[in-house]
Design a protein around this motif. Structure first.
Motif, PDB file in Angstrom:
ATOM      1  N   TYR A  14       6.098   9.121  -0.158  1.00 38.52           N
ATOM      2  CA  TYR A  14       5.346   7.869  -0.107  1.00 38.52           C
ATOM      3  C   TYR A  14       6.050   6.808  -0.933  1.00 38.52           C
ATOM      4  CZ  TYR A  14       1.313  10.215   1.974  1.00 38.52           C
ATOM      5  OH  TYR A  14       0.477  10.900   2.822  1.00 38.52           O
ATOM      6  N   ILE A  15       5.989   5.570  -0.443  1.00 42.34           N
ATOM      7  CA  ILE A  15       6.461   4.440  -1.238  1.00 42.34           C
ATOM      8  C   ILE A  15       5.388   3.352  -1.183  1.00 42.34           C
ATOM      9  CG2 ILE A  15       8.905   4.896  -0.828  1.00 42.34           C
ATOM     10  CD1 ILE A  15       8.886   2.543   1.125  1.00 42.34           C
ATOM     11  N   LYS A  16       5.414   2.470  -2.176  1.00 42.39           N
ATOM     12  CA  LYS A  16       4.550   1.291  -2.141  1.00 42.39           C
ATOM     13  C   LYS A  16       5.256   0.246  -1.301  1.00 42.39           C
ATOM     14  CE  LYS A  16       0.895   1.653  -4.933  1.00 42.39           C
ATOM     15  NZ  LYS A  16      -0.449   1.568  -4.388  1.00 42.39           N
ATOM     16  N   LYS A  57      14.150  12.325  -1.626  1.00 40.83           N
ATOM     17  CA  LYS A  57      13.637  11.833  -2.906  1.00 40.83           C
ATOM     18  C   LYS A  57      14.424  12.522  -4.003  1.00 40.83           C
ATOM     19  CE  LYS A  57       9.497  13.211  -4.183  1.00 40.83           C
ATOM     20  NZ  LYS A  57       8.030  13.315  -4.316  1.00 40.83           N
ATOM     21  N   ASP A 106       6.373  14.164   3.383  1.00 36.20           N
ATOM     22  CA  ASP A 106       5.384  13.530   2.500  1.00 36.20           C
ATOM     23  C   ASP A 106       5.976  12.724   1.352  1.00 36.20           C
ATOM     24  OD1 ASP A 106       3.187  14.424   3.986  1.00 36.20           O
ATOM     25  OD2 ASP A 106       3.256  16.382   3.000  1.00 36.20           O
ATOM     26  N   HIS A 117      11.129  -5.141  -0.817  1.00 36.32           N
ATOM     27  CA  HIS A 117      10.615  -3.938  -1.474  1.00 36.32           C
ATOM     28  C   HIS A 117      11.390  -3.588  -2.746  1.00 36.32           C
ATOM     29  CE1 HIS A 117       8.809  -3.580   2.505  1.00 36.32           C
ATOM     30  NE2 HIS A 117       7.919  -2.785   1.944  1.00 36.32           N
ATOM     31  N   GLU A 169       0.849  -1.188   0.000  1.00 30.05           N
ATOM     32  CA  GLU A 169       0.000   0.000   0.000  1.00 30.05           C
ATOM     33  C   GLU A 169       0.882   1.235   0.000  1.00 30.05           C
ATOM     34  OE1 GLU A 169      -2.223  -0.403   3.602  1.00 30.05           O
ATOM     35  OE2 GLU A 169      -0.444  -0.351   4.864  1.00 30.05           O
ATOM     36  N   ASP A 170       0.279   2.385  -0.180  1.00 28.44           N
ATOM     37  CA  ASP A 170       1.035   3.634  -0.088  1.00 28.44           C
ATOM     38  C   ASP A 170       1.399   3.882   1.373  1.00 28.44           C
ATOM     39  OD1 ASP A 170       1.047   4.284  -2.776  1.00 28.44           O
ATOM     40  OD2 ASP A 170      -0.900   5.280  -2.668  1.00 28.44           O
ATOM     41  N   VAL A 171       2.698   4.019   1.640  1.00 26.47           N
ATOM     42  CA  VAL A 171       3.187   4.220   3.003  1.00 26.47           C
ATOM     43  C   VAL A 171       3.931   5.552   3.047  1.00 26.47           C
ATOM     44  CG1 VAL A 171       4.714   3.326   4.794  1.00 26.47           C
ATOM     45  CG2 VAL A 171       3.436   1.730   3.353  1.00 26.47           C
ATOM     46  N   ASN A 172       3.566   6.395   4.012  1.00 23.90           N
ATOM     47  CA  ASN A 172       4.254   7.674   4.189  1.00 23.90           C
ATOM     48  C   ASN A 172       5.516   7.423   5.009  1.00 23.90           C
ATOM     49  OD1 ASN A 172       5.164  10.247   4.951  1.00 23.90           O
ATOM     50  ND2 ASN A 172       3.085  11.082   4.875  1.00 23.90           N
TER      51      ASN A 172
END
Length: 195
Positions: A75-77, A110, A73, A174, A40-43
């Motif tokens: 986010y990674i899957k 990022k 902010d 991941h 899922e999208d994880v902050n």
């Protein structure tokens, strides 16, 4: 009094054994995990800040300055529990080995990624740096092996040599890479790169 000492010693040993069993179970679980559609999208920015705040009193107690450079902010899957473990392990090691009067730095950035000069997305860099005695050269090929512990100058007598192995497994889950650099001037830096 001697019975109380025995009870306290037994309680401490039971706590250590529970911790070891939990780490072994987590390691076995990561061995059997595969990349799943359940990501899922994880902050990860929030997770990094949460652990930085959690480790502030630990660092203070050890006489270590804890510094953060966390971009907001990001986010990674991924799996939130696994990401929590990665950040916890890296920060725990950084604080543990910074040395009295030393510094631990948690960074999250990022950066744009390119292939053949074409923009292909963003890479996320999570790193934990610490001052203190660098990992000896002869230990470098082994630091991600299970139960491997570096020389006595870097070890505090606690731990089982499982943290970095767990961290590497969770990073691999991941599709992330983990590497380490170290030298006497800059200390030790572990970096996980999420692509």
């Amino acid at each position: 009094e001697s019975q109380m000492q025995w009870i306290n010693s037994t309680g401490e040993e039971a706590t250590h054994m529970r911790d070891l069993v939990e780490k072994l179970l987590l390691l076995a679980k990561t061995d059997n995990m595969s990349r799943k559609n359940m990501f899922e999208d994880v902050n990860i920015s929030d997770i990094a800040m949460q652990f930085a705040l959690q480790f502030e009193p630990v660092a203070f107690e050890k006489g270590v300055s804890l510094v953060t450079d966390i971009e907001k902010d990001i986010y990674i899957k991924g799996d939130a529990v696994a990401i929590n473990q990665i950040v916890h392990i890296l920060l725990d090691n950084a604080v543990k080995y910074a040395g009295v009067g030393g510094e631990a730095v948690l960074t999250l950035k990022k950066k744009r990624a390119y292939h053949l000069k074409r923009f292909i997305g963003y890479d996320i860099y999570l790193s934990a740096k610490n001052t203190g005695a660098p990992i000896p050269e002869e230990d470098m090929p082994h630091i991600f092996e299970r139960f491997y512990r570096s020389d006595k100058a870097r070890t505090s007598g606690s731990g089982y040599g499982l943290g970095l192995s767990i961290c590497k497994n969770l990073a691999s889950l991941h599709g992330a890479d983990i590497d380490v650099t170290r030298d006497a001037e800059n200390g030790t830096v572990f970096t996980v790169t999420f692509k």
